[in-house]
Design a protein around this motif. Structure first.
Motif, mmCIF file in Angstrom:
data_model
loop_
_atom_site.group_PDB
_atom_site.id
_atom_site.type_symbol
_atom_site.label_atom_id
_atom_site.label_comp_id
_atom_site.label_asym_id
_atom_site.label_seq_id
_atom_site.Cartn_x
_atom_site.Cartn_y
_atom_site.Cartn_z
ATOM 1 N N GLN A 43 0.864 -1.171 0.000
ATOM 2 C CA GLN A 43 0.000 0.000 0.000
ATOM 3 C C GLN A 43 0.899 1.219 0.000
ATOM 4 O OE1 GLN A 43 -3.453 0.157 -0.102
ATOM 5 N NE2 GLN A 43 -3.116 2.336 -0.377
ATOM 6 N N GLY A 44 0.930 1.958 -1.087
ATOM 7 C CA GLY A 44 1.798 3.127 -1.184
ATOM 8 C C GLY A 44 3.254 2.710 -1.049
ATOM 9 N N ASP A 45 3.973 3.338 -0.110
ATOM 10 C CA ASP A 45 5.394 3.025 0.079
ATOM 11 C C ASP A 45 5.619 1.948 1.148
ATOM 12 O OD1 ASP A 45 4.818 4.395 2.403
ATOM 13 O OD2 ASP A 45 6.458 5.832 2.214
ATOM 14 N N ARG A 46 4.549 1.286 1.588
ATOM 15 C CA ARG A 46 4.628 0.285 2.653
ATOM 16 C C ARG A 46 4.363 -1.108 2.089
ATOM 17 N NH1 ARG A 46 3.836 0.765 8.319
ATOM 18 N NH2 ARG A 46 5.019 2.650 7.907
ATOM 19 N N ILE A 47 5.187 -2.057 2.496
ATOM 20 C CA ILE A 47 4.974 -3.468 2.189
ATOM 21 C C ILE A 47 4.955 -4.213 3.517
ATOM 22 C CG2 ILE A 47 5.892 -5.544 1.073
ATOM 23 C CD1 ILE A 47 7.283 -3.624 -0.926
ATOM 24 N N VAL A 48 3.913 -4.983 3.730
ATOM 25 C CA VAL A 48 3.811 -5.811 4.926
ATOM 26 C C VAL A 48 3.909 -7.260 4.477
ATOM 27 C CG1 VAL A 48 2.366 -6.478 6.878
ATOM 28 C CG2 VAL A 48 2.415 -4.090 6.120
ATOM 29 N N VAL A 49 4.789 -8.004 5.139
ATOM 30 C CA VAL A 49 5.017 -9.398 4.790
ATOM 31 C C VAL A 49 4.666 -10.270 5.994
ATOM 32 C CG1 VAL A 49 6.711 -11.100 4.023
ATOM 33 C CG2 VAL A 49 6.871 -8.723 3.214
ATOM 34 N N PHE A 50 3.809 -11.245 5.754
ATOM 35 C CA PHE A 50 3.466 -12.244 6.763
ATOM 36 C C PHE A 50 4.212 -13.520 6.414
ATOM 37 C CE2 PHE A 50 -0.082 -9.341 6.544
ATOM 38 C CZ PHE A 50 -0.420 -9.138 7.874
ATOM 39 N N GLY A 51 4.792 -14.152 7.417
ATOM 40 C CA GLY A 51 5.504 -15.384 7.143
ATOM 41 C C GLY A 51 5.807 -16.143 8.411
ATOM 42 N N THR A 52 6.622 -17.178 8.232
ATOM 43 C CA THR A 52 7.095 -17.967 9.365
ATOM 44 C C THR A 52 8.610 -18.029 9.312
ATOM 45 O OG1 THR A 52 6.937 -20.050 8.154
ATOM 46 C CG2 THR A 52 5.021 -19.406 9.473
ATOM 47 N N THR B 232 14.425 -26.752 17.567
ATOM 48 C CA THR B 232 13.897 -25.973 16.448
ATOM 49 C C THR B 232 12.395 -25.785 16.597
ATOM 50 O OG1 THR B 232 15.621 -26.802 14.961
ATOM 51 C CG2 THR B 232 13.654 -25.885 13.924
ATOM 52 N N VAL B 233 11.933 -24.563 16.381
ATOM 53 C CA VAL B 233 10.506 -24.246 16.384
ATOM 54 C C VAL B 233 10.200 -23.352 15.187
ATOM 55 C CG1 VAL B 233 10.253 -24.439 18.891
ATOM 56 C CG2 VAL B 233 10.710 -22.224 17.871
ATOM 57 N N THR B 234 8.932 -23.328 14.821
ATOM 58 C CA THR B 234 8.468 -22.443 13.758
ATOM 59 C C THR B 234 7.634 -21.343 14.393
ATOM 60 O OG1 THR B 234 8.474 -24.252 12.152
ATOM 61 C CG2 THR B 234 7.168 -22.305 11.601
ATOM 62 N N LEU B 235 8.011 -20.112 14.123
ATOM 63 C CA LEU B 235 7.356 -18.945 14.712
ATOM 64 C C LEU B 235 6.857 -18.016 13.610
ATOM 65 C CD1 LEU B 235 10.070 -18.178 17.419
ATOM 66 C CD2 LEU B 235 7.909 -19.387 17.761
ATOM 67 N N ASP B 236 5.725 -17.383 13.848
ATOM 68 C CA ASP B 236 5.185 -16.405 12.899
ATOM 69 C C ASP B 236 5.949 -15.093 12.983
ATOM 70 O OD1 ASP B 236 3.107 -18.140 12.099
ATOM 71 O OD2 ASP B 236 1.818 -17.435 13.727
ATOM 72 N N PHE B 237 5.971 -14.362 11.871
ATOM 73 C CA PHE B 237 6.500 -13.006 11.885
ATOM 74 C C PHE B 237 5.665 -12.113 10.976
ATOM 75 C CE2 PHE B 237 9.038 -14.637 8.238
ATOM 76 C CZ PHE B 237 8.814 -13.637 7.296
ATOM 77 N N VAL B 238 5.760 -10.821 11.245
ATOM 78 C CA VAL B 238 5.261 -9.778 10.356
ATOM 79 C C VAL B 238 6.429 -8.820 10.158
ATOM 80 C CG1 VAL B 238 3.635 -7.878 10.047
ATOM 81 C CG2 VAL B 238 2.905 -9.964 11.241
ATOM 82 N N HIS B 239 6.763 -8.552 8.914
ATOM 83 C CA HIS B 239 7.780 -7.548 8.599
ATOM 84 C C HIS B 239 7.082 -6.379 7.930
ATOM 85 C CE1 HIS B 239 11.273 -10.692 8.390
ATOM 86 N NE2 HIS B 239 10.973 -10.338 9.628
ATOM 87 N N SER B 240 7.309 -5.204 8.457
ATOM 88 C CA SER B 240 6.774 -3.980 7.885
ATOM 89 C C SER B 240 7.931 -3.225 7.238
ATOM 90 C CB SER B 240 6.128 -3.135 8.981
ATOM 91 O OG SER B 240 5.715 -1.891 8.454
ATOM 92 N N TRP B 241 7.871 -3.103 5.926
ATOM 93 C CA TRP B 241 8.920 -2.450 5.144
ATOM 94 C C TRP B 241 8.409 -1.100 4.649
ATOM 95 C CZ3 TRP B 241 13.508 -5.180 4.261
ATOM 96 C CH2 TRP B 241 13.475 -6.562 4.516
ATOM 97 N N THR B 242 9.193 -0.060 4.812
ATOM 98 C CA THR B 242 8.885 1.247 4.242
ATOM 99 C C THR B 242 9.918 1.515 3.161
ATOM 100 O OG1 THR B 242 8.021 2.013 6.361
ATOM 101 C CG2 THR B 242 8.528 3.702 4.709
ATOM 102 N N MET B 243 9.450 1.802 1.967
ATOM 103 C CA MET B 243 10.328 1.931 0.803
ATOM 104 C C MET B 243 10.598 3.398 0.464
ATOM 105 S SD MET B 243 10.709 -1.284 0.258
ATOM 106 C CE MET B 243 11.531 -1.385 -1.323
ATOM 107 N N ARG B 244 11.782 3.647 -0.072
ATOM 108 C CA ARG B 244 12.154 4.961 -0.589
ATOM 109 C C ARG B 244 13.115 4.745 -1.757
ATOM 110 N NH1 ARG B 244 14.580 7.512 3.799
ATOM 111 N NH2 ARG B 244 16.675 7.241 3.009
ATOM 112 N N ASP B 245 12.794 5.308 -2.884
ATOM 113 C CA ASP B 245 13.646 5.206 -4.074
ATOM 114 C C ASP B 245 13.923 3.749 -4.459
ATOM 115 O OD1 ASP B 245 13.813 8.011 -4.028
ATOM 116 O OD2 ASP B 245 15.577 7.945 -2.721
#
Length: 132
Positions: free
Chosen positions: A79-88, A98-111
């Protein structure tokens, strides 16, 4: 076809997969903010790291705390300059648990590069793994 911003982020994830620091940095702006929860400060993994040098320092420290990690990004929302990634992430402790854990990465883009990456995850589960 994915947008150029999503492709830049995917290139960074490919760098993680391949253990290629330059590949990771390929999608990062030179003055990127690399943000992890303050709740990870106990292990030297919390707070904000600045620029490529900060990311390299952070990544060099991770093996002193963890035995390994594999990221599996699953969904990219832009959305606009933001990318949100859902993953494990499959995380291995230094003792081999070893375990599997959820994550959310919020990326803000420029150029066309990431100017900020915020890693959002369950710090309690991470603490339990590190201490297992």
């Amino acid at each position: 076809m994915a947008s150029p911003n999503i492709e830049a982020i995917r290139a960074s994830y490919a760098g993680f997969r391949d253990r290629d620091i330059e590949g990771i940095l390929s999608g990062m702006h030179p003055d990127v903010e690399w943000v992890h929860p303050e709740g990870m400060a106990k292990y030297g993994l919390g707070g904000t790291k600045l620029g490529h040098a900060g990311i390299k320092e952070f990544l060099a420290h991770v093996p002193t705390v963890l035995g390994g990690m594999r990221l599996a990004p699953q969904e990219f929302i832009e959305q606009g300059d933001r990318i949100v990634v859902f993953g494990t992430r499959e995380v291995t402790s230094r003792r081999g648990t070893t375990v599997t854990l959820d994550f959310v990465h919020s990326w803000t883009m420029r150029d066309g590069k990431a100017a900020r990456m915020e890693d959002i995850f369950d710090t309690v589960a991470f603490h339990e793994l590190i201490e297992s």
